[in-house]
Design a protein around this motif. Structure first.
Motif, short mmCIF file in Angstrom:
data_model
loop_
_atom_site.label_atom_id
_atom_site.label_comp_id
_atom_site.label_asym_id
_atom_site.label_seq_id
_atom_site.Cartn_x
_atom_site.Cartn_y
_atom_site.Cartn_z
N ALA A 1 -19.03 20.81 17.91
CA ALA A 1 -18.74 20.24 19.23
C ALA A 1 -19.84 20.58 20.22
O ALA A 1 -20.21 19.75 21.07
N SER A 2 -20.40 21.79 20.14
CA SER A 2 -21.49 22.18 21.03
C SER A 2 -22.73 21.33 20.78
O SER A 2 -23.40 20.89 21.73
N ILE A 3 -23.05 21.08 19.53
CA ILE A 3 -24.22 20.26 19.20
C ILE A 3 -24.01 18.83 19.66
O ILE A 3 -24.92 18.20 20.23
N MET A 4 -22.81 18.30 19.48
CA MET A 4 -22.52 16.93 19.92
C MET A 4 -22.58 16.81 21.43
O MET A 4 -23.06 15.80 21.97
N LEU A 5 -22.13 17.82 22.15
CA LEU A 5 -22.22 17.81 23.61
C LEU A 5 -23.67 17.82 24.05
O LEU A 5 -24.06 17.08 24.96
N PHE A 6 -24.48 18.65 23.41
CA PHE A 6 -25.91 18.69 23.74
C PHE A 6 -26.56 17.34 23.47
O PHE A 6 -27.36 16.85 24.26
N LEU B 1 -25.52 14.86 26.19
CA LEU B 1 -26.22 15.13 27.44
C LEU B 1 -27.67 14.68 27.37
O LEU B 1 -28.23 14.13 28.33
N TYR B 2 -28.31 14.88 26.22
CA TYR B 2 -29.69 14.44 26.05
C TYR B 2 -29.79 12.92 26.08
O TYR B 2 -30.72 12.35 26.67
N ALA B 3 -28.82 12.23 25.46
CA ALA B 3 -28.81 10.77 25.49
C ALA B 3 -28.65 10.25 26.91
O ALA B 3 -29.33 9.30 27.31
N ASN C 1 -33.52 8.40 32.79
CA ASN C 1 -34.95 8.49 33.10
C ASN C 1 -35.75 7.29 32.62
O ASN C 1 -36.96 7.27 32.79
N ARG C 2 -35.12 6.28 32.03
CA ARG C 2 -35.86 5.08 31.64
C ARG C 2 -36.34 4.33 32.87
O ARG C 2 -35.64 4.22 33.86
#
Length: 57
Positions: free
Chosen positions: A39-44, A47-49, A55-56
């Motif tokens: 779950a922590s990796i998916m949240l990260f 957030l990155y997505a 920023n596009r």
């Protein structure tokens, strides 16, 4: 009407709480730790997505 104070006294005496026993926390299982890291990796990743989309230009 004279019996009402006696009933109230009886109810008040029987409503005394027992001593509070604090619960002992159980250690986490390996399965719980696996789902937490997933779950922590998916949240990260989410957030990155969002960061990349905002920023596009």
């Amino acid at each position: 009407m004279r019996i009402l104070p006696l009933i109230a006294l009886f109810v008040a005496r029987s409503a005394n709480a027992a001593l509070f026993d604090r619960p002992i926390p159980q250690p986490q299982s390996a399965t719980a730790e696996f789902w937490f890291i997933l779950a922590s990796i998916m949240l990260f990743a989410a957030l990155y997505a969002v960061y990349r989309m905002v920023n596009r230009k």
